[in-house]
Scaffold this motif. Sequence first.
Motif, PDB file in Angstrom:
ATOM      1  N   PHE A 146      -0.654   7.217   8.584  1.00 32.75           N
ATOM      2  CA  PHE A 146      -0.957   6.262   9.644  1.00 32.75           C
ATOM      3  C   PHE A 146       0.021   6.340  10.808  1.00 32.75           C
ATOM      4  O   PHE A 146      -0.289   5.927  11.925  1.00 32.75           O
ATOM      5  N   LEU A 154      -2.177   7.440   2.563  1.00 32.45           N
ATOM      6  CA  LEU A 154      -2.799   6.697   3.641  1.00 32.45           C
ATOM      7  C   LEU A 154      -1.726   6.133   4.572  1.00 32.45           C
ATOM      8  O   LEU A 154      -1.801   6.242   5.793  1.00 32.45           O
ATOM      9  N   VAL A 155      -0.740   5.522   3.945  1.00 31.46           N
ATOM     10  CA  VAL A 155       0.315   4.903   4.751  1.00 31.46           C
ATOM     11  C   VAL A 155       1.125   5.967   5.483  1.00 31.46           C
ATOM     12  O   VAL A 155       1.471   5.808   6.649  1.00 31.46           O
ATOM     13  N   SER A 166      -1.938  -2.508  13.865  1.00 30.95           N
ATOM     14  CA  SER A 166      -1.681  -2.167  12.468  1.00 30.95           C
ATOM     15  C   SER A 166      -2.914  -2.457  11.605  1.00 30.95           C
ATOM     16  O   SER A 166      -4.013  -2.638  12.140  1.00 30.95           O
ATOM     17  N   CYS A 167      -2.695  -2.500  10.316  1.00 28.53           N
ATOM     18  CA  CYS A 167      -3.816  -2.649   9.371  1.00 28.53           C
ATOM     19  C   CYS A 167      -4.714  -3.824   9.742  1.00 28.53           C
ATOM     20  O   CYS A 167      -5.949  -3.711   9.754  1.00 28.53           O
ATOM     21  N   ASP A 208      -1.377   7.971  13.680  1.00 26.42           N
ATOM     22  CA  ASP A 208      -2.623   7.420  14.217  1.00 26.42           C
ATOM     23  C   ASP A 208      -2.405   6.879  15.629  1.00 26.42           C
ATOM     24  O   ASP A 208      -1.352   6.334  15.949  1.00 26.42           O
ATOM     25  N   CYS A 238      -7.722  -3.666  12.337  1.00 24.35           N
ATOM     26  CA  CYS A 238      -9.076  -3.261  11.951  1.00 24.35           C
ATOM     27  C   CYS A 238      -9.567  -4.081  10.758  1.00 24.35           C
ATOM     28  O   CYS A 238     -10.717  -4.507  10.710  1.00 24.35           O
ATOM     29  N   HIS A 239      -8.702  -4.253   9.783  1.00 23.31           N
ATOM     30  CA  HIS A 239      -9.164  -4.834   8.515  1.00 23.31           C
ATOM     31  C   HIS A 239      -8.966  -6.338   8.449  1.00 23.31           C
ATOM     32  O   HIS A 239      -9.404  -6.968   7.486  1.00 23.31           O
ATOM     33  N   VAL A 271      -9.897   8.914   9.549  1.00 24.72           N
ATOM     34  CA  VAL A 271      -9.627   7.495   9.300  1.00 24.72           C
ATOM     35  C   VAL A 271      -8.167   7.396   8.897  1.00 24.72           C
ATOM     36  O   VAL A 271      -7.653   8.229   8.163  1.00 24.72           O
ATOM     37  N   HIS A 272      -7.471   6.429   9.445  1.00 27.98           N
ATOM     38  CA  HIS A 272      -6.049   6.209   9.176  1.00 27.98           C
ATOM     39  C   HIS A 272      -5.170   7.342   9.684  1.00 27.98           C
ATOM     40  O   HIS A 272      -3.986   7.377   9.402  1.00 27.98           O
ATOM     41  N   LYS A 273      -5.736   8.284  10.401  1.00 25.52           N
ATOM     42  CA  LYS A 273      -4.912   9.335  11.023  1.00 25.52           C
ATOM     43  C   LYS A 273      -5.658   9.775  12.271  1.00 25.52           C
ATOM     44  O   LYS A 273      -5.734  10.940  12.594  1.00 25.52           O
ATOM     45  N   HIS A 325       0.801  -1.221   0.000  1.00 28.53           N
ATOM     46  CA  HIS A 325       0.000   0.000   0.000  1.00 28.53           C
ATOM     47  C   HIS A 325       0.827   1.260   0.000  1.00 28.53           C
ATOM     48  O   HIS A 325       0.303   2.332  -0.295  1.00 28.53           O
TER      49      HIS A 325
END
Lengths: 152, 760, 364
Positions: B389, B385-386, B400-401, B392, B404-405, B489-491, B378
């Motif tokens: 983060f 986005l990265v 990490s990712c 965040d 949530c995902h 989101v993501h931050k 990513h």
Amino acid sequence: MEEKKLTRRSFVDYLLWVTGAGVLGTIAYPVLKFILPPPQSEPNNLTMTVMEVGALARGAFKIFEFNRKPAIIIRTGVDANAPESYHALSAVCTHLHCTVQYENASGQIFCACHNGRFNLQGQVLSGPPPSALPVYRVEIQKGKIIVAVQGA
Amino acid sequence: MRLSNVMNVPPTWILALTAALLLFFGGQVSYAADACITCHSDFTPELMDAFHEDVHAANQHPCVGCHGGNPDAAPDDMDAAHGTADFAPPPWTASESVKRCGSCHTQVVKKLGTGPHRGVLGENPDPDLPGCTRCHGFHPIYKIQDVKSPVNRTAVLQTCSACHADSAMMARHNLSPKIPNEYRNSVHGRELLTRDNDAAPSCIGCHDSHSSHNENVASFDEACSLCHQREAKAFKTSKHQRVWELTKVPVCITCHGSHSITSPTVEMLGTGPGTICSKCHNPGDSPDVFRSLMDKIEKEFTQGQAMIVEAQRAGKNVDAQIKILEQVRTQLQRARQSIHYFDLARFRKEVDKGLELSSNISTSVEQLFGESSCITCHRELTPDLVAGFSDDVHADKQISCDGCHGGNPLLQDEKAMSPEEGFIGVPKRPADVGPFCARCHSKPEYMNGFVPGISTDQLSQYALSGHGQALSRNPFDKNVATCVSCHGVHKIRAAKDPLSPVYAVNVPETCNKCHGNGDLMKAYGIQTNPYEDYRESVHGKALLDKGDVSAPACNDCHGNHGAKPPEVDNIANVCGQCHVRNATLFKLSVHRGIFELRGMEQCSSCHGHHAIKHPTDAMLSTQPGSICVKCHDPGSAPDQVHEMFTVLDAKSLEARDKLRLAESYLVNVDGGFVQLDKANSEITKMRVLVHLFDLDTLKTADQKTLAMLQGVEDIGNKGIENAMFRRKGFLVALGLFALFLAIVILKIRELEKRRKLESE
Amino acid sequence: MEQKRSKLASWFRERLPIDYLMQYSEHKTVPRTKDFHWYFFGGIALFFFLVQIVTGLFLLLYYKPTAESAYESVHFIESEVYFGWLIRNVHAWSANLMILASFLHLFSNWFLKGYRKPREMTWILGVLLLFLGMGFGFSGYLLPWNKLSFFATKVGIEIAGVTPLIGNFLMKFLQGGDEVSGATLTRFFAIHVAILPGLTLLFLAIHLYLVQYQGISKPIGDTTEKTMRFFPDFVYRELAVWSFCLLLLAFLAVFYPFDSVFIPLDLQEKASAFDPTPVGIKPEWYFMFMYQSLKYFPGKILGLSGKVVALFSFGVGGLGLLMVPFWDRWSSREQRHWLPKTAGILVILFIVVFTILGYVAPGH
């Protein structure tokens, strides 16, 4: 023997001395009053005598003027003669400068304006005030309660 | 007493003389009685001195070995010494020297006979051709290992260059004089001469020292293969060997050059311009494939190296990675060597091995940085986005990712995102966002591990909120605020982080993002534009201009997650969180019941919702523009209260001015100011008391306050009286002073008259 | 009765040079020239100085020279102490009037050339006394510790600090530290109450003695022989003048309290080191001409800092002032000359113009 005649000269001289004395008196009077100390012997920005011991009931508080700003003295202790029984702080709320009061039921100092609350050490317990109330020192001397700025 | 006298020894000076003589003569070369040496020590002493280092110096009769002659002749008998038949004095010709040296060194001379210099053995040799002494020197002839020898490996280039760099001489023999220089610049020359690398060949490393083959091309194979065995072996089994057998090309020097051999580079490989293979191969032939493979692995190696350097700079321990890199380096070398098989499949295998090794470097370096495979991909796909983060709050907590995902960040590529690994991905409908976050945020047992006692009721609150209810009506409604609309989101930053969109000072703007959009709000029947109103309100100014975070933002009145306007008869509770007195009084007042009956909002009916300004007396009357006139008739209670305050305010100002006046006269009215402060506090308290809406209570308070103000005014008046008294006092003093002055002037006048009289 | 009086008198007579003094005073005269009225200004300055000593001593009874209490003690004097307001205001007004009188005394002597031989030392001492007086003013200004005094002192010390070489030393010495603080107050108090009075009394004593010893000078070319007996004629006149001055002081103290006339309301508050320097801080009027003219010096003159050049010029000016008896060579020869007269007029113009500009000029 010469008669002492009231000459113009001696009359003028006489007047001179009299009015001169008057002038000196006009100067001496304020000077003498000045050098005698007034009832309050010195400015009260650092220490002041608030009241007699026993004038404050337990759980009661009094707002008094200290250095031309409101201050609060609270009696929480049993022994009216012990300085530890009293707490003296600035009564100016650190939020928007309303005058605070003491709530005996909760033992907290609170400000009616926006419900700011302080403890007896002046620290903020809740509400909008951003900082603590300055705390003063209490001393008992000759049956009188004396409040002093810390370090004075 | 002298020692010599006592001990009967010779005197000191005799001893000294003896020592000197011994030294003088002892230092001399003492050869065994050799007529040559005896004579030549006097005759050619430098020669004799030099001869000490000669390799032949230890021989019995070294001179006659080369020069012949009679060593047993008597000294000074030169004829006897020189009179033999084999006596050959210098200078020698080349062939003479060969003959002479060859009398002992027979094998060498034989070898010489096979080399390009063999002409020197003949009868009238070309004077250009070298004899032994031209290369080896004479008197002394150093051992060849000795650094001083002209045929020592480091010096031999210079020795050969003496002729082989001479353009005129080389022209005579049709040879290039550039060769020594080419060699000097070659990888061998540089290694030997500047790096002192013993492995590197000098001239005689490839060209045998005496036979110096260069005509037999095959001998070069042998020459190169002395050191480059692997490559030679590979070559011998390769296709090129068979080609060579037929055409005599190519061979080592065909591709690598003879004297100007440089380190082979990848640019030599291929069929492009400047490559070697292009000499025989056409574009598109296999050398191109070789080249691309070679490029690949070289690039991998460089990249791996760069990654390791970067990781090292970041302070990571890269020992393991360096080991792998070394392995790659070795494999690279092996690959290069395997080129000489000229076998594509084989080469490809070697390259693949190297590639696999180097791929381990990149993965292991990434792991050092703790990167998940999510981020690895990513970072290219969604770089912003990265990048965001790292700020965040979840990143801080090492979530990490996958936190949530879902998914498995240890796996590469799409494998990381497989449902088997628990991959959830992005919530599909807006209504799914809440439950998505709530997977963790609703679990107290999980959240307490991060912040003990943190609230976990967000989702349930949200369900009750205006936002939640809108989504329950239409789960696909993209216009409704979800978790990410406010928190980002993501931050996502913590709410107490001043950069968070839900930090107190930022809340109004965050809400305004949607609630300020009239068209958007119309669809939900929300008509107001709260931000503008709020901005000018006393709360907005306190929060946004003064930065007072105790002032309420949207969420303090409307709730955080259960954001909903308060119920009409709950408003007093909301405002009462801070305005305790006002709320308490209101709830005791008649207005409470009346408002309830009429469905009127508490607090906001008079003060407004968002545009709450500092209340003024103008609100409190029955004049047009006031608030009470909405229900009350003119002349009723509000007007009376209004009158009260008007009077109080005026009196307060009056009292203040009086005090100021007295103060300007320097009368002490400090007590007055304190009293005034108290009275003003009472007025403020009265304004709060209004909320009881009881005229009698207010009247009582009014009386009290008026009395206080009167007291203040009295103090002021007294002060002014005092000042006037002072002035009166001054006038008395003035009168007295003036009188005195008049008398003095009289006196002066009188004196003048007298003086005048006296002087006449 | 008479017997007793003369017995007492003779007791002192036998021990002190009373006879000599009485004889001396009977013979002392003052020339009665047409510029006779200018002779009073020295006495006026002296009168105001004596008032300062007396009122200053009284103020000392109540003033507290620390940063915590100075302001409150002054307020206390003005509000609680009987007639404290009067003593304090008389002290403040008398200070200004004293300096004004000193200037007038200086210029009257300049134009009347009272400094010519043999009175050079009297002049030099006089100029030094003026400097000391201004020092009194500068040091006394800080003592009430209100915002104006604090910042005016700060600005003043900064200007002093521009002096090359000794500037930093001077600043540290005056400030009692790295900035104006309670330490500065203590220092200034010592300077105002002990150091300067000591020096002033010394110089004043010599100055007055010289005046007495050498007598009052007559203008050049004045041949009047008319004289007036110093005692009692001149003394009576002096008395009249002094009582008028006293009157003036009392009037000003009662009707024009010093702070409300000269200090804006917000600057009357207690000083706090944390405040930023307010706009429009001005020094006392007798420093104004120097302060204002400083602003007209460009930032750099011939590579030197403008401020340094300005200070240097003032130094040269001050030296010139001290040395008037010496560079006005003509006066020692009893000759008039246009140069000292013109110089005097120019100096007066300079002071007056720049003082006015200081209050009226816009900007800065």
